[in-house]
Design a protein around this motif. Structure first.
Motif, mmCIF file in Angstrom:
data_model
loop_
_atom_site.group_PDB
_atom_site.id
_atom_site.type_symbol
_atom_site.label_atom_id
_atom_site.label_comp_id
_atom_site.label_asym_id
_atom_site.label_seq_id
_atom_site.Cartn_x
_atom_site.Cartn_y
_atom_site.Cartn_z
ATOM 1 N N SER A 60 -20.213 27.912 -31.505
ATOM 2 C CA SER A 60 -20.842 28.637 -32.609
ATOM 3 C C SER A 60 -20.186 28.212 -33.909
ATOM 4 O O SER A 60 -18.956 28.158 -34.009
ATOM 5 N N SER A 118 -21.247 21.939 -34.333
ATOM 6 C CA SER A 118 -20.734 22.814 -33.272
ATOM 7 C C SER A 118 -21.426 22.598 -31.933
ATOM 8 O O SER A 118 -20.773 22.556 -30.885
ATOM 9 N N PHE A 119 -22.758 22.452 -31.929
ATOM 10 C CA PHE A 119 -23.422 22.252 -30.637
ATOM 11 C C PHE A 119 -23.016 20.922 -30.030
ATOM 12 O O PHE A 119 -22.750 20.835 -28.826
ATOM 13 N N ALA A 141 -24.721 28.412 -26.870
ATOM 14 C CA ALA A 141 -24.532 28.283 -28.310
ATOM 15 C C ALA A 141 -25.368 29.332 -29.017
ATOM 16 O O ALA A 141 -26.505 29.611 -28.620
ATOM 17 N N ASP A 143 -25.987 31.061 -33.189
ATOM 18 C CA ASP A 143 -25.685 31.301 -34.599
ATOM 19 C C ASP A 143 -26.780 32.191 -35.163
ATOM 20 O O ASP A 143 -27.974 31.898 -35.004
ATOM 21 N N SER A 194 -26.472 25.934 -34.319
ATOM 22 C CA SER A 194 -26.811 25.946 -32.890
ATOM 23 C C SER A 194 -28.190 25.362 -32.640
ATOM 24 O O SER A 194 -28.437 24.741 -31.600
ATOM 25 N N CYS A 197 -29.546 21.670 -31.480
ATOM 26 C CA CYS A 197 -29.850 21.208 -30.126
ATOM 27 C C CYS A 197 -31.347 21.088 -29.876
ATOM 28 O O CYS A 197 -31.758 20.583 -28.823
#
Length: 226
Positions: A60, A118-119, A141, A143, A194, A197
């Motif tokens: 996250s 982050s992902f 994941a 957010d 997130s 992805c």
């Protein structure tokens, strides 16, 4: 929508009721935790593996914005009295802790943050664990948008949560490469780390081979679907 058969139309969604947790934990967990566990439950239910045996990677960029906002607001008051529940939920690994409670899991867990990457960082961590341990990994994941006034500094239009159960030999190859990230198939989620992805999820939803690039710091994480 991911396969391209239908257009994405935003609509209001209710916070999920996390049946995985006991009532007390269900009431006090943060919204980001509720969404992380909801998608994790769906992913595990769809794979047929034992939830308690899965190592977990949680990614996250922003944690839980509502918790951050309430903590900052409390600290700005003369009393500076922080809610014990908010403090409990403020740690970045709150979702993995609640998952271990709900899934009765003694497996290892990792929580990480890499801003907009982050992902990709979570996927890379999961892939490294799979390569070393030869065991499946649950990657989740999430957010969510920040409330005002923090939203002005980190604008996110829609919240997003996703989970994948990844196994050895799953047909994905990854590498760090130069290049621009693959544009998301749904522009409404731009700015949500997130939701980076989404190109990968779209590739998984469609037949055939595919190559996508996920944002990861100054490079991209190239994911090749065989």
């Amino acid at each position: 929508m991911l396969s391209g058969a239908a257009a994405f139309e935003p609509s209001a969604v209710q916070r999920p009721a996390v049946s995985l947790l006991p009532p007390a934990e269900r009431r006090r967990c943060a919204p980001s935790v509720a969404w992380a566990l909801a998608v994790a439950q769906e992913a595990v239910a769809g794979c047929g593996l034992d939830a308690g045996a899965l190592a977990v990677v949680f990614a996250s960029s922003d944690g839980d914005g509502e918790i951050v906002h309430r903590l900052c607001s409390a600290l700005a008051t003369p009393a500076a009295a922080v809610s014990p529940t908010d403090f409990h939920n403020s740690v970045h690994n709150a979702a993995t802790g609640y998952w271990s409670i709900g899934a009765h899991s003694p497996a290892a867990s990792t929580a990480l943050c890499a801003y907009d990457g982050s992902f990709a960082a979570g996927l890379l961590e999961a892939a490294c664990q799979i390569a070393l341990e030869k065991q499946p990994v649950l990657l989740m994941a999430v957010d969510l948008p920040y409330p005002a006034p923090l939203a002005a500094h980190r604008p996110v239009r829609h919240g997003f949560a996703a989970a994948l159960v990844l196994e050895p030999g799953s047909g994905l190859e990854i590498s760090l490469e130069a290049g621009e990230p693959t544009p998301p198939p749904m522009r409404d989620f731009e700015g949500n780390a997130s939701a980076a992805c989404l190109p990968l999820l779209a590739a998984l939803a469609r037949p055939g081979e595919a190559v996508v690039r996920l944002p990861f710091s100054e490079r991209t994480l190239l994911v090749r679907k065989r």
